[in-house]
Write a protein that holds these residues in place. Structure first.
Motif, mmCIF file in Angstrom:
data_model
loop_
_atom_site.group_PDB
_atom_site.id
_atom_site.type_symbol
_atom_site.label_atom_id
_atom_site.label_comp_id
_atom_site.label_asym_id
_atom_site.label_seq_id
_atom_site.Cartn_x
_atom_site.Cartn_y
_atom_site.Cartn_z
ATOM 1 N N THR A 198 0.553 2.392 5.889
ATOM 2 C CA THR A 198 1.529 1.786 5.409
ATOM 3 C C THR A 198 1.411 0.472 4.396
ATOM 4 O OG1 THR A 198 2.645 2.161 7.610
ATOM 5 C CG2 THR A 198 3.888 1.007 6.347
ATOM 6 N N ALA A 249 2.749 0.204 0.527
ATOM 7 C CA ALA A 249 3.498 -0.942 0.137
ATOM 8 C C ALA A 249 3.059 -1.573 -0.842
ATOM 9 C CB ALA A 249 4.049 -2.050 1.227
ATOM 10 N N GLU A 250 1.586 -1.918 -1.055
ATOM 11 C CA GLU A 250 0.997 -2.559 -1.958
ATOM 12 C C GLU A 250 0.955 -1.984 -3.429
ATOM 13 O OE1 GLU A 250 0.005 -5.490 -2.094
ATOM 14 O OE2 GLU A 250 -0.853 -5.575 -4.187
ATOM 15 N N ARG A 268 4.386 -2.292 -4.630
ATOM 16 C CA ARG A 268 4.879 -3.567 -5.111
ATOM 17 C C ARG A 268 3.876 -3.714 -6.789
ATOM 18 N NH1 ARG A 268 2.982 -5.408 -0.286
ATOM 19 N NH2 ARG A 268 4.927 -5.676 0.992
ATOM 20 N N THR A 325 8.814 3.045 5.822
ATOM 21 C CA THR A 325 8.487 1.440 6.107
ATOM 22 C C THR A 325 7.920 0.768 4.887
ATOM 23 O OG1 THR A 325 8.213 2.170 8.594
ATOM 24 C CG2 THR A 325 7.388 -0.101 7.704
ATOM 25 N N ALA A 326 7.110 1.437 4.244
ATOM 26 C CA ALA A 326 6.649 0.693 3.273
ATOM 27 C C ALA A 326 7.588 0.453 2.041
ATOM 28 C CB ALA A 326 5.606 1.756 2.638
ATOM 29 N N GLN A 354 9.544 -2.507 2.879
ATOM 30 C CA GLN A 354 8.900 -3.677 2.582
ATOM 31 C C GLN A 354 8.575 -3.796 1.170
ATOM 32 O OE1 GLN A 354 5.141 -2.940 4.488
ATOM 33 N NE2 GLN A 354 5.749 -3.395 6.580
ATOM 34 N N ALA A 355 8.776 -3.019 0.359
ATOM 35 C CA ALA A 355 8.798 -3.239 -1.023
ATOM 36 C C ALA A 355 10.020 -3.085 -1.809
ATOM 37 C CB ALA A 355 7.425 -2.090 -1.664
#
Ligand code: UFG
Length: 323
Positions: A55, A59-60, A63, A102-103, A106-107
């Motif tokens: 995850t 997410a990174e 981003r 979820t990712a 987050q992003a």
């Protein structure tokens, strides 16, 4: 053009969709762990070899690349295997999707097109199958896709993440260029197995000829993989222009028996298919054909290759180079 992140983009349907997205000017980032996909299916600068269960890494990546939407193919697909190892199907298909969602939250990525399946309907009471038919999967593979559709409804209700679930019927064929095609290991799908029987001389087993159909073999709705890929692009456009969460069947609305597919393969290849008639395969329904009106009307989808002959020709164009 919009940026799109594609999971499972090195697999069969994923790679055809990536190719079509690129040809229509989209800026595509692919995530694939290469457990079943092939590195050669994706331009190297587009590929991130990564499992969607990670995850934080996902997410990174989101981003950094800021995709407008995600197209999510990454999943295990074998019905029979899911009956033997359900835990792997729930962990990978449901757990992986939950990690991806979820990712995305987050992003701050708000739209997703999801690879669902006609297997969500199990053994339907009638055909053609409408999206409103009961959801009653008969194997863990189908159940895993139902569970993700359920996750998607909650992520919309709570996080305002909109989604389109595309319930595929029988994806088949290959890019007309011959550059991409179907390469599963092990192969379980009818058309590649018919080619294999021709090439090896080893008969394919036809799973039953006592079904309630005109020639006794099962009827399925074979859809060209590029028409399936185009449905994803229309779904993306729907979501990116503010369209609501929805579910669509993706099939042509026309069914063919297994013996009709055998004859189409014989016509295209000019060779006889060696086959034997065997027992029914557990879980097979007489006929699975999509009612495709919702997709045609809402997303203005029309198949470019609705006839079985073109599907088989394109599949053969790829297969004859790869055996
Ligand atoms: N078949 C044979 N012999 C074989 C392989 C297949 O006779 O060796 C027959 C099957 O019994 C079926 C037809 O060919 O009647 C098509 O079988 P596939 O295995 O190619 O495809 P399925 O219709 O079983 O499965 C497809 C997708 C699944 C999805 C399902 C949804 O591959 O992922 O549709 O209903 F779950």
């Amino acid at each position: 053009m919009p940026k799109v992140l594609v999971t499972g983009g090195a697999g069969y349907i994923g790679s055809h969709t990536v190719r079509l997205l690129l040809s229509q000017g989209y800026d595509v980032t692919v995530v694939d762990d290469l457990s079943h996909g092939y590195r050669h299916n994706v331009p190297p600068e587009r590929l991130n070899a990564m499992n969607i269960c990670h995850t934080a890494a996902l997410a990174e990546l989101m981003r950094q690349t800021r995709p407008a939407a995600v197209v999510h193919f990454a999943a295990f697909i074998a019905v029979g295997e899911s009956m033997r190892e359900p835990e792997r199907y729930f962990a990978n298909n449901v757990g992986g999707s939950l990690s991806l969602l979820t990712a995305m939250v987050q992003a701050g990525i708000r739209h997703i097109v999801f690879s669902s399946t006609a297997a969500v309907y199990g053994n339907p009471h009638a055909t053609p199958i409408l999206e409103t038919f009961p959801i009653q999967p008969v194997n863990p593979y189908g159940e895993s896709k139902v569970m993700v559709e359920t996750l998607l409804r909650w992520f919309d209700a709570i996080h305002h993440l909109t989604s389109v679930s595309l319930r595929y019927f029988n994806a088949a064929g290959a890019d007309p260029s011959g550059a991409l095609g179907e390469q599963h290991e092990p192969e379980t799908h009818l058309i590649p197995l018919l080619f294999r029987a021709i090439m090896t001389g080893k008969p394919i087993t036809i799973f039953g000829n006592d079904y309630n159909t005109p020639d006794g073999t099962c009827i399925r709705d074979y859809i060209h993989v590029n028409d399936l890929a185009q449905a994803h692009i229309l779904a993306l456009e729907h979501l990116m222009s503010g369209g609501a969460t929805s579910q669509f069947n993706v099939g042509t609305g026309t069914g063919h028996t297994v013996m009709e597919v055998v004859r189409a393969v014989e016509e295209v290849t000019g060779k006889k298919v060696p086959y034997t008639i065997g027992a029914r395969r557990e879980g097979d329904s007489d006929a699975l054909v999509a009612a495709s009106g919702k997709l045609r009307q809402s997303l203005k989808w029309e198949p470019r290759f609705p006839n079985l002959r073109a599907i088989v020709e394109h599949a053969w164009g790829f297969a004859k180079k790869h055996y």
